[in-house]
Design a protein around this motif. Structure first.
Motif, PDB file in Angstrom:
ATOM      1  N   MET A   1       1.238  -1.256  -0.082  1.00  0.00           N
ATOM      2  CA  MET A   1      -0.037   0.500  -0.316  1.00  0.00           C
ATOM      3  C   MET A   1       1.571   1.521   0.031  1.00  0.00           C
ATOM      4  N   LEU A   2       2.155   1.031   0.492  1.00  0.00           N
ATOM      5  CA  LEU A   2       2.564   2.071   0.607  1.00  0.00           C
ATOM      6  C   LEU A   2       3.085   2.535  -0.694  1.00  0.00           C
ATOM      7  N   PHE A   3       2.893   2.464  -2.014  1.00  0.00           N
ATOM      8  CA  PHE A   3       3.567   2.910  -3.568  1.00  0.00           C
ATOM      9  C   PHE A   3       1.788   3.334  -3.337  1.00  0.00           C
ATOM     10  N   VAL A   4       0.981   2.520  -3.638  1.00  0.00           N
ATOM     11  CA  VAL A   4      -0.268   3.071  -3.734  1.00  0.00           C
ATOM     12  C   VAL A   4      -1.005   4.197  -3.196  1.00  0.00           C
ATOM     13  N   TRP A   5      -0.661   4.345  -1.759  1.00  0.00           N
ATOM     14  CA  TRP A   5      -1.209   5.940  -1.026  1.00  0.00           C
ATOM     15  C   TRP A   5      -0.170   6.096  -1.871  1.00  0.00           C
ATOM     16  N   SER A   6       1.353   6.804  -1.781  1.00  0.00           N
ATOM     17  CA  SER A   6       2.197   7.443  -2.528  1.00  0.00           C
ATOM     18  C   SER A   6       1.918   8.168  -4.040  1.00  0.00           C
TER      19      SER A   6
END
Length: 478
Positions: free
Chosen positions: A303-308
């Motif tokens: 999710m880190l890259f999704v949220w970014s």
């Protein structure tokens, strides 16, 4: 073209992939040690070293308080460091090896006396001393590293991208440490003391090396920044109390501190209680609670890259609200969870990972914006001061939280165990305390964090205005 113009041209370029990768690697070691410490140290103290929960919680509190005290001190020292390697790199170069050594020494169980009571207090003194040294060197490598975020780029979205690389390594380090724990615990399952000794040694080695990768991979940009900084008029450092006053008169900084405190108090306290929850309430084993935390961390990593990406479109505040909302649902579910509901337990761990990911990403990407506002108002850049005070308050809160966890367990009648002996059956009062600590207690601070995020004032447009004014000022100085 002169060197100054070359440096300005170089620094105006977008960060390259190798630079971002190297910067991200700098958080791998601190993440591994912090995760192993956060997940296992309390239960290691109570279930392997045989310490009472209250004493174990007190050791963790003392270490965290010292960790908090040394943060602003090292932050200011790193701000004032003069070196051809820049202000931050020397701390990482010379602090990395002692950082690994003292992490390893936390996992020894020395026998000081045949008298259990005397040995209990001797172990207390030993772990307090080692904890003070470890936390000192942890700060010496990690705080200068985190302060580099605001220096490597001034681009609003680029900072979020840089933070996503950092926390990709951070979460990956957490996952790696848990996988190592599973493998090592399985290999040495007949000897709990040896389990933790091997785990500490392996993690110490793999925590030190990436710090040197970070230094090597960011050195060119850091050295260009250092040359540019030295070309500007020399700033007279403000006294400590004056810096404290300025930092805490910065209203957006206070909001970021509050958001970060609430997010990480929920993260760390839940992590500390999860082993007791899975083992004592759900009736499962060591490998199960490690797998639960892996489920949280893997989800957070994805999710880190999704949220970014979503942050670029909707803004940091909106993304924080989305993640925290899902996380609050997970905390409520954990409190209501009953023994035997294994699939639901893992489902809730995945939901929690959505929120944990925003707790990693959003507050740290807000801090550089606050630093630029301070530079506009005061004419000085004090990354070390702001990062130092932020981490100071975070660690004070965590120290108090861990202390409370330890003493709540002890007052609720929780019975510590000793390696090699059968695990004791916990009373209902202890089980009820564990459920409260894993669900409603973190939920309260998450809601407070949401309220603070609602009022956070620096938007993407406001940050663009700040950068424009800073650019005009620097042109006039040149």
């Amino acid at each position: 073209m002169n060197n100054s113009a070359d440096d300005r041209s170089f620094l105006s370029e977008k960060l390259s992939f190798p630079t971002k990768l190297a910067y991200g690697a700098g958080d791998l070691g601190p993440a591994i040690t912090a995760n192993i410490t956060g997940v296992f140290l309390l239960i290691f103290f109570t279930n392997v070293a045989g310490l009472k929960p209250g004493i174990a919680g007190s050791i963790l509190m003392i270490g965290k308080i010292w960790d908090a005290i040394n943060d602003p001190i090292i932050g200011m020292w790193s701000d004032r460091t003069q070196s051809r390697w820049g202000r931050r790199h020397p701390w990482m170069i010379f602090g990395a090896i002692p950082f690994g050594i003292f992490f390893f020494l936390q996992w020894l169980v020395p026998q000081f006396s045949g008298n259990p009571e005397i040995n209990q207090w001797a172990l207390f003194l030993y772990y307090v001393a080692i904890g003070l040294f470890f936390n000192s060197f942890y700060t010496a490598v990690n705080l200068p590293y985190t302060a580099m975020t605001a220096e490597l780029t001034q681009d609003y979205d680029e900072r979020t991208s840089l933070s996503s690389y950092r926390f990709a390594f951070s979460i990956s380090g957490s996952i790696l440490s848990l996988i190592l724990a599973l493998l090592i615990f399985q290999a040495f399952k007949q000897n709990p003391i040896q389990q933790y000794l091997v785990l500490g040694g392996v993690c110490a080695v793999i925590s030190v090396l990436p710090l040197y990768w970070c230094v090597w991979g960011t050195r060119k940009r850091v050295q260009a920044l250092e040359r540019q900084r030295r070309a500007l008029p020399v700033e007279t450092p403000l006294p400590y109390l004056e810096q404290l006053k300025i930092a805490f008169s910065n209203r957006p900084f206070l909001y970021v501190i509050g958001i970060y405190l609430c997010s990480w108090l929920a993260v760390q306290n839940t992590v500390a209680v999860i082993p007791y929850f899975v083992k004592n309430w759900m009736g499962l084993g060591d490998s199960d609670f490690t797998q639960v935390i892996i489920a949280v961390q893997v989800t957070a990593l994805v999710m880190l890259f999704v949220w970014s990406a979503m942050s670029k479109r909707y803004g940091k505040k909106a993304v924080y609200f989305m993640g925290m909302t899902v996380w609050t649902i997970a905390q409520i579910g954990l409190f209501l969870l009953q023994p035997g509901q294994i699939i639901l337990m893992y489902g809730l761990a995945v939901l929690a990972g959505f929120g944990v990911s925003t707790a990693y990403l959003i507050p740290w990407s807000m801090i550089p914006d606050v630093i630029e506002l301070d530079e506009l108002q005061t004419g000085q850049r004090r990354e070390g001061v702001f990062y130092g005070f932020m981490v100071l308050l975070q660690k004070v809160a965590l120290a108090i939280g861990l202390f409370i966890v330890g003493w709540v367990l002890q007052k609720s009648g929780f019975t510590e165990s000793v390696a090699g002996q059968p695990a004791p059956i916990q009373p209902e009062s202890a089980l009820w305390a564990i459920r409260i600590l894993v669900g409603p207690a973190p939920l309260v601070v998450l809601v407070i964090g949401l309220v603070l995020a609602y009022f956070y004032p620096i938007t993407k447009e406001k940050h663009a205005e700040i950068l424009l004014q800073l650019h005009e000022r620097k042109q006039n100085q040149t």
